[in-house]
Design an enzyme around this catalytic site. Structure first.
Site, PDB file in Angstrom:
ATOM      1  CB  SER A 106     -40.278 -42.189 -19.073  1.00  0.00           C
ATOM      2  OG  SER A 106     -39.987 -41.832 -20.396  1.00  0.00           O
ATOM      3  NE  ARG A 117     -17.276 -36.830 -27.911  1.00  0.00           N
ATOM      4  CZ  ARG A 117     -18.437 -36.245 -27.588  1.00  0.00           C
ATOM      5  NH1 ARG A 117     -19.342 -36.922 -26.934  1.00  0.00           N
ATOM      6  NH2 ARG A 117     -18.658 -35.006 -27.935  1.00  0.00           N
ATOM      7  CG  HIS A 125     -33.869 -39.996 -32.545  1.00  0.00           C
ATOM      8  ND1 HIS A 125     -33.136 -39.007 -31.914  1.00  0.00           N
ATOM      9  CD2 HIS A 125     -34.500 -39.397 -33.573  1.00  0.00           C
ATOM     10  CE1 HIS A 125     -33.310 -37.866 -32.557  1.00  0.00           C
ATOM     11  NE2 HIS A 125     -34.138 -38.081 -33.565  1.00  0.00           N
ATOM     12  CG  ASP A 181     -23.156 -45.522 -36.607  1.00  0.00           C
ATOM     13  OD1 ASP A 181     -23.496 -44.431 -36.091  1.00  0.00           O
ATOM     14  OD2 ASP A 181     -23.458 -45.855 -37.760  1.00  0.00           O
ATOM     15  CD  GLU A 182     -16.491 -44.373 -34.672  1.00  0.00           C
ATOM     16  OE1 GLU A 182     -15.903 -43.448 -35.244  1.00  0.00           O
ATOM     17  OE2 GLU A 182     -16.137 -45.565 -34.729  1.00  0.00           O
ATOM     18  CG  ASP A 239     -29.902 -39.345 -33.197  1.00  0.00           C
ATOM     19  OD1 ASP A 239     -29.718 -40.042 -32.177  1.00  0.00           O
ATOM     20  OD2 ASP A 239     -30.166 -38.132 -33.152  1.00  0.00           O
ATOM     21  CD  GLU A 252     -39.440 -41.877 -27.144  1.00  0.00           C
ATOM     22  OE1 GLU A 252     -38.558 -42.115 -26.311  1.00  0.00           O
ATOM     23  OE2 GLU A 252     -39.707 -40.719 -27.529  1.00  0.00           O
TER      24      GLU A 252
HETATM   25  C1  GRF Z   1     -36.826 -39.782 -25.234  1.00  0.00           C
HETATM   26  O1  GRF Z   1     -37.697 -38.988 -25.994  1.00  0.00           O
HETATM   27  C2  GRF Z   1     -35.852 -40.496 -26.115  1.00  0.00           C
HETATM   28  O2  GRF Z   1     -36.395 -40.842 -27.366  1.00  0.00           O
HETATM   29  C3  GRF Z   1     -34.761 -39.470 -26.303  1.00  0.00           C
HETATM   30  O3  GRF Z   1     -34.670 -38.836 -25.051  1.00  0.00           O
HETATM   31  C4  GRF Z   1     -35.904 -38.946 -24.353  1.00  0.00           C
HETATM   32  C5  GRF Z   1     -35.609 -39.617 -23.055  1.00  0.00           C
HETATM   33  O4  GRF Z   1     -36.741 -39.677 -22.231  1.00  0.00           O
HETATM   34  N1  GRF Z   1     -33.531 -40.081 -26.742  1.00  0.00           N
HETATM   35  P1  GRF Z   1     -36.700 -40.519 -20.889  1.00  0.00           P
HETATM   36  O5  GRF Z   1     -35.541 -39.970 -20.073  1.00  0.00           O
HETATM   37  O6  GRF Z   1     -36.499 -41.961 -21.252  1.00  0.00           O
HETATM   38  O7  GRF Z   1     -38.023 -40.282 -20.231  1.00  0.00           O
END
Ligand code: GRF
Length: 201
Positions: free
Chosen positions: A13, A64, A108, A140-141, A144, A173
């Site tokens: 989303s 990784r 986040h 960064d590494e 969050d 967001e």
């Molecule tokens: C969101 O809540 C974002 O903050 C977190 O993961 C979720 C992703 O949601 N990092 P979407 O896939 O963008 O809908």
């Protein structure tokens, strides 16, 4: 005009919100590439439906850095300037971060540095905070962790459960991420230590 890549693992989303804002001409950018480490991620399908180049690069069971090197090679092919992590469920290696210093951003669902990691909305409810929200930050590494670009707050209501709270945070967001990407694509962010300044206020 910046060339942007979006890395995701799921619903997508935030990718849709970014792509809507770009398509409306609100951000001087083009989406060059969408990469998912999960083949069935709805976000990857949305990207293809919208006509973007969408790539599945498997990460399961792989080292990784080996995975990151493959991703970076694809980003370099497309001459990507900015990388948006949008629900991308992997920590980046130091190799990846060093290839794109201050060019990778993440969203986040909490007001960092509170509640990093998984299930931030549940963590916020369990802690009993009255306000939470979302954060767009440089990557960064550490998880969050990088300098903060944009935050939006969301009140925690008495009858909230994790789902209701997540839904209201997600609405913010979808505003915060395009706002932050616009600032970056307009070269309006300057970083000093942990602080990211908006040039010109
Ligand atoms: C969101 O809540 C974002 O903050 C977190 O993961 C979720 C992703 O949601 N990092 P979407 O896939 O963008 O809908």
């Amino acid at each position: 005009m910046k060339s942007v890549a979006i890395l995701l693992s799921g619903r997508g989303s935030n990718f849709l919100a970014l792509s809507d804002a770009i398509e409306r001409g609100e951000i001087p950018a083009r989406i060059a590439l969408v990469i998912s480490n999960i083949e069935s991620a709805p976000g990857l399908q949305h990207a293809k439906d919208r006509g973007y180049k969408g790539l599945f690069i498997p990460s399961k069971g792989r080292d990784r850095e080996e995975f990151d090197r493959e991703v970076v090679a694809e980003l370099q092919k497309e001459r990507v300037d900015v990388i948006c992590l949008a629900g991308f469920m992997r920590l980046l290696s130091s190799y990846f971060v060093s290839q794109y210093p201050t060019c990778i951003i993440n969203i986040h669902p909490s007001l960092l540095p509170a509640f990093p990691g998984l299930e931030s909305q549940k963590q916020a409810l369990e802690w009993g905070v009255k306000t939470t929200g979302c954060t767009v930050h440089f990557v960064d590494e550490e998880l969050d962790h990088g300098p903060i670009i944009v935050q939006r707050s969301v009140p925690v209501l008495d009858d909230d459960d994790a789902e209701a709270l997540s839904h209201r945070i997600l609405e913010q967001e979808h505003k915060a991420y395009p706002e932050a990407l616009k600032l970056i694509c307009e070269d309006r962010i300057k970083i000093e230590g942990r602080r990211a300044w908006i040039v010109g206020g």
